[in-house]
Design an enzyme around this catalytic site. Sequence first.
Site, short mmCIF file in Angstrom:
data_model
loop_
_atom_site.label_atom_id
_atom_site.label_comp_id
_atom_site.label_asym_id
_atom_site.label_seq_id
_atom_site.Cartn_x
_atom_site.Cartn_y
_atom_site.Cartn_z
N ASP A 1 0.95 -1.18 0.00
CA ASP A 1 0.14 0.11 -0.02
C ASP A 1 0.92 1.16 -0.01
O ASP A 1 2.06 1.06 -0.26
CB ASP A 1 -1.07 0.03 1.30
CG ASP A 1 -0.21 0.12 2.41
OD1 ASP A 1 0.95 0.32 2.37
OD2 ASP A 1 -1.10 0.26 3.65
N CYS B 1 3.01 -3.44 4.06
CA CYS B 1 2.22 -2.21 4.30
C CYS B 1 2.94 -1.51 5.50
O CYS B 1 4.13 -1.76 5.75
CB CYS B 1 0.71 -2.47 4.59
SG CYS B 1 0.78 -3.79 6.08
N THR C 1 2.64 -1.68 8.94
CA THR C 1 3.23 -2.56 10.02
C THR C 1 3.47 -4.01 9.53
O THR C 1 4.35 -4.74 10.21
CB THR C 1 2.27 -2.50 11.14
OG1 THR C 1 0.99 -3.29 10.66
CG2 THR C 1 2.11 -1.36 11.88
N HIS D 1 10.87 -23.83 9.39
CA HIS D 1 9.79 -24.61 9.81
C HIS D 1 8.31 -24.35 9.25
O HIS D 1 7.51 -25.23 9.36
CB HIS D 1 9.63 -24.09 11.38
CG HIS D 1 10.66 -24.39 12.18
ND1 HIS D 1 10.81 -24.67 13.61
CD2 HIS D 1 11.91 -24.99 11.94
CE1 HIS D 1 11.68 -24.99 13.92
NE2 HIS D 1 12.58 -25.58 12.87
N HIS E 1 7.86 -30.80 10.57
CA HIS E 1 7.23 -29.60 10.13
C HIS E 1 6.21 -29.75 8.77
O HIS E 1 5.31 -28.94 8.99
CB HIS E 1 8.15 -28.50 9.63
CG HIS E 1 9.36 -28.33 10.93
ND1 HIS E 1 8.88 -27.59 12.01
CD2 HIS E 1 10.64 -28.45 10.77
CE1 HIS E 1 9.98 -27.65 12.86
NE2 HIS E 1 11.00 -28.09 12.16
C1 RB5 Z 1 -1.84 2.57 6.51
O1 RB5 Z 1 -2.10 3.89 7.49
C2 RB5 Z 1 -1.79 1.45 7.62
O2 RB5 Z 1 -2.74 1.02 8.23
C3 RB5 Z 1 -1.28 0.32 6.64
O3 RB5 Z 1 -0.39 0.45 5.93
C4 RB5 Z 1 -1.30 -0.98 7.61
O4 RB5 Z 1 0.16 -0.86 8.38
C5 RB5 Z 1 -2.12 -1.84 8.20
O5 RB5 Z 1 -2.07 -2.79 8.79
#
Ligand code: RB5
Length: 152
Positions: A8, A65, A67, A98, A133
């Site tokens: 994203d 993304c 996180t 694994h 595994h």
């Molecule tokens: C976008 O602001 C953020 O929410 C997205 O990139 C991600 O971290 C969602 O899990």
Amino acid sequence: MKIAIGSDHAGFGLKEEVITILKGLSLEVTDCGTDNTESVDYPDFGEKVSKLVSAGQVDKGILICGTGIGMSMVANKFPNVRAALCNDLFCAKMSRLHNDANILVLGGRLIGKDLAAEIVRTWLSTQFEGSRHLRRLEKIKIIEDILKSNGK
Ligand code: RB5
């Protein structure tokens, strides 16, 4: 090896860096977007990459993304996908040894390009260990098949 990558807006910058690394390793890269830092919804790009991996049209996928959490949630909805969020080297290695992870998920707001490069190289070069595994992965597949046959 064929590899699909997607992000994203929050992962866009790191995606571009990772694509350079993948091309440097002579991999065949499918870039599923996004193409800039304009705000988008991560499920749209997670779906594109996960569908390709799920259908066996590429060997592996990388999703990024902010996180890595949202992309992980999306990717693991798809049959045959084993997505692993790895923002450190140990998890990158273990997710291959694994878990035979076929999608690597990164947090673009958590790691820089040098660590990402090491994570990607480690993840791509580590082979699944199999043995006990494999039995565990087969159990995941059984759960997946039961849920599918129940229409869930
Ligand atoms: C976008 O602001 C953020 O929410 C997205 O990139 C991600 O971290 C969602 O899990």
